[in-house]
Design an enzyme around this catalytic site. Structure first.
Site, PDB file in Angstrom:
ATOM      1  N   ASN A 118      22.671 -31.343 -50.282  1.00  0.00           N
ATOM      2  CA  ASN A 118      22.500 -32.607 -50.990  1.00  0.00           C
ATOM      3  C   ASN A 118      21.472 -33.425 -50.221  1.00  0.00           C
ATOM      4  O   ASN A 118      21.773 -33.920 -49.141  1.00  0.00           O
ATOM      5  CB  ASN A 118      23.845 -33.349 -51.060  1.00  0.00           C
ATOM      6  CG  ASN A 118      23.700 -34.752 -51.604  1.00  0.00           C
ATOM      7  OD1 ASN A 118      22.695 -35.093 -52.222  1.00  0.00           O
ATOM      8  ND2 ASN A 118      24.716 -35.585 -51.376  1.00  0.00           N
TER       9      ASN A 118
ATOM     10  N   LYS B 183      20.185 -36.217 -51.068  1.00  0.00           N
ATOM     11  CA  LYS B 183      20.321 -37.664 -51.277  1.00  0.00           C
ATOM     12  C   LYS B 183      18.945 -38.283 -51.577  1.00  0.00           C
ATOM     13  O   LYS B 183      18.124 -37.649 -52.224  1.00  0.00           O
ATOM     14  CB  LYS B 183      20.980 -38.332 -50.067  1.00  0.00           C
ATOM     15  CG  LYS B 183      22.244 -37.618 -49.616  1.00  0.00           C
ATOM     16  CD  LYS B 183      23.019 -38.415 -48.611  1.00  0.00           C
ATOM     17  CE  LYS B 183      24.141 -37.549 -48.052  1.00  0.00           C
ATOM     18  NZ  LYS B 183      25.250 -38.337 -47.535  1.00  0.00           N
TER      19      LYS B 183
ATOM     20  N   HIS C 193      29.773 -38.229 -56.452  1.00  0.00           N
ATOM     21  CA  HIS C 193      29.653 -38.307 -54.988  1.00  0.00           C
ATOM     22  C   HIS C 193      30.194 -39.662 -54.541  1.00  0.00           C
ATOM     23  O   HIS C 193      30.030 -40.669 -55.231  1.00  0.00           O
ATOM     24  CB  HIS C 193      28.189 -38.142 -54.579  1.00  0.00           C
ATOM     25  CG  HIS C 193      28.009 -37.948 -53.106  1.00  0.00           C
ATOM     26  ND1 HIS C 193      28.054 -38.997 -52.213  1.00  0.00           N
ATOM     27  CD2 HIS C 193      27.811 -36.831 -52.358  1.00  0.00           C
ATOM     28  CE1 HIS C 193      27.886 -38.534 -50.987  1.00  0.00           C
ATOM     29  NE2 HIS C 193      27.735 -37.215 -51.047  1.00  0.00           N
TER      30      HIS C 193
ATOM     31  N   GLU D 273      29.155 -41.730 -52.529  1.00  0.00           N
ATOM     32  CA  GLU D 273      28.151 -42.804 -52.447  1.00  0.00           C
ATOM     33  C   GLU D 273      27.916 -43.430 -53.816  1.00  0.00           C
ATOM     34  O   GLU D 273      27.690 -44.634 -53.925  1.00  0.00           O
ATOM     35  CB  GLU D 273      26.852 -42.253 -51.838  1.00  0.00           C
ATOM     36  CG  GLU D 273      27.022 -42.019 -50.341  1.00  0.00           C
ATOM     37  CD  GLU D 273      26.131 -40.948 -49.744  1.00  0.00           C
ATOM     38  OE1 GLU D 273      25.175 -40.492 -50.406  1.00  0.00           O
ATOM     39  OE2 GLU D 273      26.402 -40.535 -48.598  1.00  0.00           O
TER      40      GLU D 273
ATOM     41  N   GLU E  27      35.216 -33.817 -50.297  1.00  0.00           N
ATOM     42  CA  GLU E  27      34.436 -34.531 -49.288  1.00  0.00           C
ATOM     43  C   GLU E  27      35.188 -35.780 -48.845  1.00  0.00           C
ATOM     44  O   GLU E  27      35.091 -36.826 -49.500  1.00  0.00           O
ATOM     45  CB  GLU E  27      33.082 -34.956 -49.874  1.00  0.00           C
ATOM     46  CG  GLU E  27      32.214 -33.800 -50.308  1.00  0.00           C
ATOM     47  CD  GLU E  27      30.743 -34.157 -50.240  1.00  0.00           C
ATOM     48  OE1 GLU E  27      30.011 -33.427 -49.566  1.00  0.00           O
ATOM     49  OE2 GLU E  27      30.338 -35.183 -50.809  1.00  0.00           O
TER      50      GLU E  27
ATOM     51  N   GLY F 139      28.420 -37.999 -43.245  1.00  0.00           N
ATOM     52  CA  GLY F 139      27.373 -38.626 -42.444  1.00  0.00           C
ATOM     53  C   GLY F 139      27.849 -39.265 -41.149  1.00  0.00           C
ATOM     54  O   GLY F 139      27.113 -40.017 -40.513  1.00  0.00           O
TER      55      GLY F 139
ATOM     56  N   SER G  47      29.857 -33.712 -42.793  1.00  0.00           N
ATOM     57  CA  SER G  47      29.409 -33.393 -41.434  1.00  0.00           C
ATOM     58  C   SER G  47      29.487 -31.900 -41.107  1.00  0.00           C
ATOM     59  O   SER G  47      29.822 -31.533 -39.970  1.00  0.00           O
ATOM     60  CB  SER G  47      30.194 -34.222 -40.404  1.00  0.00           C
ATOM     61  OG  SER G  47      29.922 -35.602 -40.576  1.00  0.00           O
TER      62      SER G  47
END
Ligand code: PEP
Length: 249
Positions: free
Chosen positions: A9, A11, A91, A93, A161, A167, A206
Site C-alpha cells: 500500500n 498510500k 483502510h 486512514e 490491520e 506505521g 509494521s
C-alpha cells in the site's frame, strides 16, 4: 488451498520516479505460490502496467457509484480502465480521515465487485479497544458490516490491520495475531461457507523484513498488507521471499 498474497500500500507516496521500484519488484517474477499486489496512487496505475510483469496493481479507494458528479473521486470502473485488478477499501486512514463507516465500505465493495475488482477490505481495532478487551468484538462488527453478502475468494480479501500497529513499528504478539486470524477465519466460514474459506486474510501493521517470517508462520495468515516497507523493492522483496518460504512449508 489459498495462495499467499504479498500486498503493498503506497498510500500518498510515489511519482513517476517511483516506477523503477515497481520494475524492481517485478524482477522477482515469476513467484510460484505467492501473488504480489501493489496498490498505487491512482496517478501511477496506468503507467505502472508497462513494467509490472506478474505484479498485480490496485487502487486505494473507490467511490460507491460508477460515475457521477463527485469532484475528486475515482470510481471502480475507472480503476479497471487504468489497469487495476484490486482496490483497498476501509483502510483505517480513510475510516478516520473521511469518517468512512462500515456501511460506506460495504457500498464501495459492491461497486468494486460490479466493476470486476477484488476488494481488499481492511478491519482492525484501536489500541484503546484492544486494551479494553474489545478487539474481537470490534473486528467482528467491522467484518459483518463492511463485507457485503456474496463475498468469495475471487472478489474479496480481508486485511486485519490493528490501527495502533500501522506505521508505528509496533505489532501484536504472534499469539494475538493468531487469535485474531483464527477468529476472522471462523467468521468468514460461518457466513460464507466454502467461499468464506477461500477468502484470503492478510495481516497488516509494521510488517518488515525482520518480522515477516515470524508473522507468516502464524496459522491462518495468508500474507501481508505492507505500507512503508512496500515503497522500496529492497524492503518489499525480502517480505515476498519470506512469504514464499511460508508457502513452501
Ligand atoms: C498500511 O498502510 O496498511 C500499513 C500496514 O502500513 P505499515 O506497514 O507502514 O504499518
Amino acid at each position: 488451498m489459498r495462495r499467499k498474497l504479498a500486498a503493498g500500500n503506497w498510500k500518498m507516496f510515489g511519482t513517476t520516479a517511483s516506477l523503477g521500484e515497481i520494475a524492481a519488484i517485478a524482477g522477482a517474477c515469476p513467484t510460484p505460490g505467492v501473488d504480489i499486489l501493489v496498490c498505487l496512487p491512482a496517478t501511477l496505475i496506468s503507467r505502472a502496467q508497462a513494467v509490472a510483469g506478474c505484479v498485480a496493481l490496485g487502487g486505494q479507494d473507490c467511490h460507491a457509484h460508477g460515475e457521477g458528479a463527485h469532484t475528486g473521486d475515482i470510481s471502480a470502473p475507472m480503476l479497471i480502465d487504468a489497469g487495476a485488478s484490486h482496490v483497498i477499501l476501509g483502510h483505517s486512514e480513510r475510516r478516520s480521515d473521511y469518517r468512512e463507516s462500515d456501511e460506506t465500505v460495504a457500498a464501495k465493495a459492491l461497486s468494486a465487485r460490479a466493476a470486476g475488482l477484488t476488494a481488499v477490505i481492511c478491519v482492525g481495532e484501536t489500541l484503546e479497544q484492544r486494551q479494553s478487551g474489545d478487539a474481537l468484538a470490534v473486528v467482528g462488527g467491522q467484518l459483518a458490516g463492511s463485507i457485503p453478502d456474496g463475498a468469495s475468494g475471487a472478489n474479496t480479501v480481508v486485511a486485519y490491520e490493528p490501527v495502533w500497529a500501522i506505521g508505528t513499528g509496533l505489532t501484536p504478539s504472534v499469539e494475538e495475531i493468531g487469535e485474531m486470524h483464527g477468529f476472522i477465519r471462523r467468521a468468514l466460514r460461518e457466513r460464507f461457507g466454502t467461499e468464506g474459506d477461500a477468502i484470503r486474510v492478510l495481516y497488516g501493521g509494521s510488517v518488515k523484513p525482520a518480522n515477516a517470517a515470524d508473522i507468516f508462520a502464524v496459522p491462518d495468515v495468508d500474507g501481508a498488507l505492507v505500507g512503508g516497507a512496500s515503497l522500496k523493492a529492497a524492503d518489499f522483496l525480502p517480505i515476498v521471499r519470506a512469504l514464499e518460504g511460508a508457502a513452501g512449508q
